[in-house]
Scaffold this motif. Sequence first.
Motif, PDB file in Angstrom:
ATOM      1  N   LEU A 234      -4.538  41.938  13.849  1.00  0.00           N
ATOM      2  CA  LEU A 234      -5.580  40.920  13.780  1.00  0.00           C
ATOM      3  C   LEU A 234      -6.038  40.838  12.328  1.00  0.00           C
ATOM      4  CD1 LEU A 234      -7.709  41.966  16.881  1.00  0.00           C
ATOM      5  CD2 LEU A 234      -5.920  40.228  16.788  1.00  0.00           C
ATOM      6  N   ARG A 235      -6.016  39.651  11.754  1.00  0.00           N
ATOM      7  CA  ARG A 235      -6.374  39.519  10.342  1.00  0.00           C
ATOM      8  C   ARG A 235      -7.266  38.302  10.139  1.00  0.00           C
ATOM      9  NH1 ARG A 235      -3.674  40.850   4.809  1.00  0.00           N
ATOM     10  NH2 ARG A 235      -4.746  39.381   3.443  1.00  0.00           N
ATOM     11  N   HIS A 236      -8.249  38.497   9.266  1.00  0.00           N
ATOM     12  CA  HIS A 236      -9.091  37.374   8.849  1.00  0.00           C
ATOM     13  C   HIS A 236      -9.183  37.362   7.331  1.00  0.00           C
ATOM     14  CE1 HIS A 236     -12.875  35.313   7.753  1.00  0.00           C
ATOM     15  NE2 HIS A 236     -12.429  34.456   8.635  1.00  0.00           N
ATOM     16  N   ASP A 237      -9.116  36.166   6.745  1.00  0.00           N
ATOM     17  CA  ASP A 237      -9.213  35.995   5.298  1.00  0.00           C
ATOM     18  C   ASP A 237     -10.257  34.941   4.971  1.00  0.00           C
ATOM     19  OD1 ASP A 237      -6.654  37.490   4.138  1.00  0.00           O
ATOM     20  OD2 ASP A 237      -6.013  36.398   5.935  1.00  0.00           O
ATOM     21  N   SER A 238     -11.199  35.297   4.117  1.00  0.00           N
ATOM     22  CA  SER A 238     -12.107  34.313   3.530  1.00  0.00           C
ATOM     23  C   SER A 238     -11.575  33.988   2.142  1.00  0.00           C
ATOM     24  CB  SER A 238     -13.533  34.869   3.437  1.00  0.00           C
ATOM     25  OG  SER A 238     -14.162  34.846   4.694  1.00  0.00           O
ATOM     26  N   MET A 239     -11.159  32.740   1.956  1.00  0.00           N
ATOM     27  CA  MET A 239     -10.584  32.320   0.679  1.00  0.00           C
ATOM     28  C   MET A 239     -11.658  32.022  -0.367  1.00  0.00           C
ATOM     29  SD  MET A 239      -7.605  32.662   1.718  1.00  0.00           S
ATOM     30  CE  MET A 239      -6.490  32.448   3.111  1.00  0.00           C
ATOM     31  N   ASN A 240     -12.837  31.632   0.098  1.00  0.00           N
ATOM     32  CA  ASN A 240     -13.954  31.396  -0.807  1.00  0.00           C
ATOM     33  C   ASN A 240     -15.252  31.560  -0.015  1.00  0.00           C
ATOM     34  OD1 ASN A 240     -14.639  28.801   0.476  1.00  0.00           O
ATOM     35  ND2 ASN A 240     -12.771  28.054  -0.516  1.00  0.00           N
ATOM     36  N   ARG A 241     -16.356  31.576  -0.732  1.00  0.00           N
ATOM     37  CA  ARG A 241     -17.634  31.875  -0.086  1.00  0.00           C
ATOM     38  C   ARG A 241     -18.200  30.707   0.708  1.00  0.00           C
ATOM     39  NH1 ARG A 241     -16.478  34.896  -4.129  1.00  0.00           N
ATOM     40  NH2 ARG A 241     -16.923  37.128  -3.997  1.00  0.00           N
ATOM     41  N   GLU A 242     -17.596  29.534   0.586  1.00  0.00           N
ATOM     42  CA  GLU A 242     -17.987  28.423   1.441  1.00  0.00           C
ATOM     43  C   GLU A 242     -17.721  28.742   2.908  1.00  0.00           C
ATOM     44  OE1 GLU A 242     -17.285  23.571   1.736  1.00  0.00           O
ATOM     45  OE2 GLU A 242     -16.127  24.784   0.325  1.00  0.00           O
ATOM     46  N   SER A 243     -16.759  29.646   3.159  1.00  0.00           N
ATOM     47  CA  SER A 243     -16.423  30.025   4.536  1.00  0.00           C
ATOM     48  C   SER A 243     -17.581  30.692   5.260  1.00  0.00           C
ATOM     49  CB  SER A 243     -15.214  30.965   4.544  1.00  0.00           C
ATOM     50  OG  SER A 243     -15.523  32.213   3.914  1.00  0.00           O
ATOM     51  N   PHE A 244     -18.537  31.232   4.503  1.00  0.00           N
ATOM     52  CA  PHE A 244     -19.664  31.931   5.117  1.00  0.00           C
ATOM     53  C   PHE A 244     -20.822  30.993   5.487  1.00  0.00           C
ATOM     54  CE2 PHE A 244     -17.944  35.149   1.998  1.00  0.00           C
ATOM     55  CZ  PHE A 244     -17.239  35.871   2.947  1.00  0.00           C
ATOM     56  N   MET A 245     -20.803  29.781   4.975  1.00  0.00           N
ATOM     57  CA  MET A 245     -21.977  28.914   5.106  1.00  0.00           C
ATOM     58  C   MET A 245     -22.286  28.458   6.531  1.00  0.00           C
ATOM     59  SD  MET A 245     -23.416  29.077   2.258  1.00  0.00           S
ATOM     60  CE  MET A 245     -22.721  30.730   2.063  1.00  0.00           C
TER      61      MET A 245
END
Length: 271
Positions: A234-245
């Motif tokens: 199971l893998r998750h990637d946040s490419m930039n901090r906009e993903s957290f908004m």
Amino acid sequence: MRGKMNPIHIVVAGATGRMGRETVKMITREKHLKLTGAVARSRKGEDVGTVIGLGELGVTLTDSLESALEAGQPHVLIDLTTPETVKRHMELAIDAGVRPVVGTTGLTEEEIKDLDRKCRERDLGGIIAPNFAVGAVLMMAFASKAAKYLPDVEIIEMHHDQKLDAPSGTAMKTAELISREREEKKQGHPEEKEILDGARGGYRQGFRIHSVRLPGLVAHQEVLFGGPGQLLTLRHDSMNRESFMPGVKLAVEEVMNRTGLIYGLENLMEL
């Protein structure tokens, strides 16, 4: 959520950091949210919008959370600072009748219990989110379910080289959820020997957590489950901090209707 005529007033602590900048931008895009204060260690007296490239917002940076809470009269504090300051910031917010939404990890279980008690005494909600990315929350939920059937597991979390805590809050929360679903099981060969101290990672209830810190990374995690003849990743990637908004926005909206301190965004989602 409050109506158009009654926006949620917000102070952001850590407003000029990478997460803080994205958060300020998100607030300005949402009609039902209003930035009323911004805290940072530098650029005191400057307009936060000018500093982060949005143009003037009419909100002046301060290095004092107390003054920001007094002047901004917020409903919510979004704290994106450091483990060393977050507990004090949460206490200041709660004492001022302000609901804390926190993206900083590093608090102990006892500190979380104490802050929960303070929130309930003031009839306030509060939220601590080890990870605001909705995909990361889903990854943790899926890992919890998988642990029932594949108890042999290891976690590898990878972050940028400026992150202050290791393992990450997301890895620790994932480990907590996994631990609820499996009996303690010491993995690996019983006579295993580390040639290099720490090579096998941190130990939690028989399984291991590994932390990687490199420039170029943002926030990434793999949870590996092994079984006879099979491997589940199971893998998750946040490419930039906009993903957290989207998660930050959800937390701000939900904290207005909650009492007590909630740990983990999954508790706001129907999982």
